[in-house]
Design a protein around this motif. Sequence first.
Motif, PDB file in Angstrom:
ATOM      1  N   SER A 175      39.290  -9.312  31.213  1.00 17.19           N
ATOM      2  CA  SER A 175      38.624  -8.635  29.453  1.00 17.19           C
ATOM      3  C   SER A 175      37.884  -7.494  29.782  1.00 17.19           C
ATOM      4  N   ASP A 176      37.740  -6.748  29.621  1.00 21.92           N
ATOM      5  CA  ASP A 176      36.428  -5.559  29.455  1.00 21.92           C
ATOM      6  C   ASP A 176      35.252  -5.673  29.169  1.00 21.92           C
ATOM      7  N   ASP A 177      34.996  -6.837  28.013  1.00 19.25           N
ATOM      8  CA  ASP A 177      34.127  -6.523  27.685  1.00 19.25           C
ATOM      9  C   ASP A 177      33.043  -7.651  27.914  1.00 19.25           C
ATOM     10  N   PRO A 178      31.930  -7.103  28.638  1.00 16.76           N
ATOM     11  CA  PRO A 178      30.584  -8.495  29.417  1.00 16.76           C
ATOM     12  C   PRO A 178      30.655  -9.754  28.515  1.00 16.76           C
ATOM     13  N   SER A 230      28.735 -23.791  39.600  1.00 19.60           N
ATOM     14  CA  SER A 230      28.761 -22.583  39.292  1.00 19.60           C
ATOM     15  C   SER A 230      29.800 -21.581  39.666  1.00 19.60           C
ATOM     16  N   GLU A 231      30.386 -20.370  38.648  1.00 17.37           N
ATOM     17  CA  GLU A 231      30.393 -19.675  38.851  1.00 17.37           C
ATOM     18  C   GLU A 231      29.694 -18.665  37.543  1.00 17.37           C
ATOM     19  N   MET A 232      29.378 -17.852  38.626  1.00 19.35           N
ATOM     20  CA  MET A 232      28.849 -16.431  37.865  1.00 19.35           C
ATOM     21  C   MET A 232      29.315 -15.014  37.859  1.00 19.35           C
ATOM     22  N   ALA A 238      28.265 -14.923  30.291  1.00 23.21           N
ATOM     23  CA  ALA A 238      27.943 -16.763  29.833  1.00 23.21           C
ATOM     24  C   ALA A 238      28.313 -17.395  31.062  1.00 23.21           C
ATOM     25  N   GLY A 239      29.835 -17.603  32.098  1.00 21.86           N
ATOM     26  CA  GLY A 239      30.371 -17.388  33.448  1.00 21.86           C
ATOM     27  C   GLY A 239      30.494 -19.552  33.153  1.00 21.86           C
ATOM     28  N   GLY A 287      31.650 -20.413  27.449  1.00 26.09           N
ATOM     29  CA  GLY A 287      31.575 -19.364  26.406  1.00 26.09           C
ATOM     30  C   GLY A 287      32.552 -18.423  27.521  1.00 26.09           C
ATOM     31  N   VAL A 288      32.825 -18.260  28.098  1.00 25.74           N
ATOM     32  CA  VAL A 288      34.133 -17.432  28.792  1.00 25.74           C
ATOM     33  C   VAL A 288      35.052 -17.349  28.311  1.00 25.74           C
TER      34      VAL A 288
END
Length: 289
Positions: free
Chosen positions: A48-51, A106-108, A56-57, A22-23
């Motif tokens: 984005s500045d919004d985590p 994975s890329e988190m 979700a990565g 969901g990035v």
Amino acid sequence: MMEQPRDLVRVIESQATSDGAGVKLRRSLGSSAFARLDPFLMLDEFFSDDPDDYLAGFPDHPHRGFETVTYMLDGRMQHRDHMGNTGDLGPGSVQWMTAGRGVIHSEMPQQSEGRMRGFQLWINLPAAEKMRPAEYRDIPAEAVPELTFDGGLARVIAGRLRIGESICDGAVNKRPGAMATDPLFVDLRLEAGRSVEIPIGPGYNGLLYVYEGETQVAGRTVPRRTAAVLGDGDGVKLTAGEAGTRVLLLAGKPLNEPVVQYGPFVMNTRAEIEQAVADYRSGRLAEPA
Ligand code: CO
């Protein structure tokens, strides 16, 4: 001097979309099967500045048949793959992954606040190399060569950049076996109103992606978050708008082979895609570590 400056033949506006778990991102190349430029399959910008947009990565997922290049501008991500590689991606760094036969990774995000910004580019592999063993390279920011020129700065991620009399070889250059596409990947910064001429060999496909300000090419203005596909020629002249500009410049040798894509699998035939799906389901996509 360029004898045949490249024209701007097509504009691809980026589309808001999401991927991974969901990035939120902007996809220009790859937003449809018609929005590709051989050998480039996809270009995503995440910013984005919004985590909530990035936390979700990208949990474990497969790739087969091409290369993925991640280029970070802000923030930190961690890569892990089935081969046991771990990579920390920080500002200015590059991750170059040749999926070949198969990678599961994975890329988190490694942060819970602040800015996350960067790009992911997918570069196709020729039929003869789609099933080659996977390979992974981490390139720290300080290992990305830079070329300063009158009016700007270029970071050369891949390929050989020439500006005037200066030559700069990229962090990823001719690796044995994997560079049939001979990609040029440059991050360019141009001061307000300044211009630069960059040779791109005839026959190579070229495009740019504007991610800050505006860029003028061949008498047209390319706005932010827009890809511009170049016609053939021997080079391109870019001019920054009045706020300056930042642009990714990409070029590569087209493969001229059929492309059949199913999500993270990019092969030449439908049968090869079915094989990739079957291999993934049965745990045989990637070679054992
Ligand atoms: Co991936």
